[in-house]
Design a protein around this motif. Structure first.
Motif, mmCIF file in Angstrom:
data_model
loop_
_atom_site.group_PDB
_atom_site.id
_atom_site.type_symbol
_atom_site.label_atom_id
_atom_site.label_comp_id
_atom_site.label_asym_id
_atom_site.label_seq_id
_atom_site.Cartn_x
_atom_site.Cartn_y
_atom_site.Cartn_z
ATOM 1 N N LYS A 263 36.427 58.560 14.582
ATOM 2 C CA LYS A 263 35.483 59.393 13.830
ATOM 3 C C LYS A 263 34.053 58.903 14.042
ATOM 4 N N ALA A 264 33.882 57.575 14.041
ATOM 5 C CA ALA A 264 32.548 57.010 14.246
ATOM 6 C C ALA A 264 32.002 57.403 15.620
ATOM 7 N N VAL A 265 32.849 57.367 16.636
ATOM 8 C CA VAL A 265 32.428 57.756 17.984
ATOM 9 C C VAL A 265 32.042 59.234 18.018
ATOM 10 N N SER A 266 32.824 60.065 17.327
ATOM 11 C CA SER A 266 32.518 61.502 17.300
ATOM 12 C C SER A 266 31.184 61.783 16.618
ATOM 13 N N LEU A 267 30.734 60.835 15.785
ATOM 14 C CA LEU A 267 29.457 60.993 15.084
ATOM 15 C C LEU A 267 28.304 60.302 15.797
ATOM 16 N N GLY A 268 28.584 59.771 16.984
ATOM 17 C CA GLY A 268 27.484 59.239 17.788
ATOM 18 C C GLY A 268 27.488 57.764 18.072
ATOM 19 N N VAL A 269 28.431 57.012 17.524
ATOM 20 C CA VAL A 269 28.495 55.582 17.829
ATOM 21 C C VAL A 269 28.938 55.418 19.286
ATOM 22 N N PRO A 270 28.230 54.626 20.095
ATOM 23 C CA PRO A 270 28.587 54.460 21.503
ATOM 24 C C PRO A 270 30.007 53.908 21.681
ATOM 25 N N GLN A 271 30.692 54.422 22.686
ATOM 26 C CA GLN A 271 32.046 53.958 22.990
ATOM 27 C C GLN A 271 32.063 52.450 23.206
ATOM 28 N N SER A 272 31.015 51.925 23.846
ATOM 29 C CA SER A 272 30.970 50.490 24.147
ATOM 30 C C SER A 272 30.995 49.635 22.885
#
Length: 282
Positions: A263-272
């Motif tokens: 969910k955090a990634v879907s909201l813009g947190v970088p995959q790295s």
């Protein structure tokens, strides 16, 4: 961070002599083109005006406007040079100093930005944005005593400053003064912005900040309650999901942790930033 100011020059047009009418027209066309987002055309008009009257003192504003146009086009080094040219003409212009500082900070040139903010504060000791941004730079550089001085000055000028209070709480957290950090955040939640109520997003950010302090104090249960509240107030809080996912990992709840990291990634947190956390969630 506030965006860079575009100076419209309109006041200057009425005080220039009639002989400079062509210069005025080029300035007016540059403003109109900028308002229409025709940035390349606006730059052309500005350069023509600069070439026409290279000694005109109002060129400081033209160079500043040119820097803003170049920044909007992501031509950052050229923008810096344009702001420098503006400052060569008007070294004590607070708006131009602020523009230069903002761009320098975006480019990671923290020392140059700090020097600009310091110069602004020499002219205007209570400039709120300069105090806030210099405190932020000091905090990033671990100059906690200097950062606190700026936050304290800011909060004397504007006691209810949202950014100032949140910045002070973050400073206290980084300086391991957790009780003081909680006191600041608790105070923000208690008055909820006073005469200017916080938005749901702003409230959520405070709850996330308090959760971070509680985690540092090893109070994960309290942190979880605050994160749940933050997500309830603002479901787009990426940091809340990221932090809650870390708590789930500590609790060996890998499925819930993985869901929050996704969910955090879907909201813009970088995959790295979550790659290792996702691996631990398997």
């Amino acid at each position: 961070m506030k965006k860079i100011t575009f100076s419209f020059l309109l006041a200057a047009f009425f005080i220039l002599p009639a002989a400079a009418q062509t210069y005025n027209e080029l300035c007016e066309r540059a403003v109109a083109a900028t308002e229409q987002d025709s940035l390349q055309q606006a730059e052309s008009y500005i350069r023509q005006a600069l070439q026409l009257e290279p000694a005109n003192p109002h060129n400081a504003l033209l160079f500043s406007n040119l820097g803003t146009i170049q920044r909007r086009q992501h031509r950052y080094e050229l923008a810096l040079e344009s702001y420098r040219m503006a400052l060569n003409i008007a070294p004590m212009s607070i708006p131009i100093l602020m523009n230069h500082a903002t761009l320098a900070l975006e480019l990671g040139q923290d020392d140059k930005a700090r020097a600009d903010y310091s110069q602004v504060l020499e002219f205007d000791p209570h400039n709120r944005e300069a105090l806030l941004m210099r405190a932020y730079i000091y905090m990033q550089q671990r100059s906690y005593k200097l950062a606190r001085q700026d936050y304290d000055t800011l909060l004397k000028v504007e006691p209810q400053s949202y950014s100032g209070r949140l910045g002070l709480a973050t400073l206290c957290q980084r300086d391991t003064k957790y009780d003081e950090a909680l006191m600041v955040l608790d105070g923000m939640l208690a008055d909820k912005g006073g005469a200017t109520p916080y938005t749901l997003h702003e409230l959520a950010v405070i709850y996330v900040a308090r959760a971070g302090v509680e985690l540092d104090m090893l109070k994960s249960d309290l942190a979880m309650l605050d994160l749940e509240k933050a997500i309830q107030l603002d479901p787009s809080q990426a940091e809340a999901y990221l932090m809650r996912g870390r708590i789930y990992l500590l609790q060996k709840k890998k499925a819930q942790a993985k869901q929050d990291f996704e969910k955090a990634v879907s909201l813009g947190v970088p995959q790295s930033e979550v790659r290792d956390l996702m691996r631990q969630s398997k």
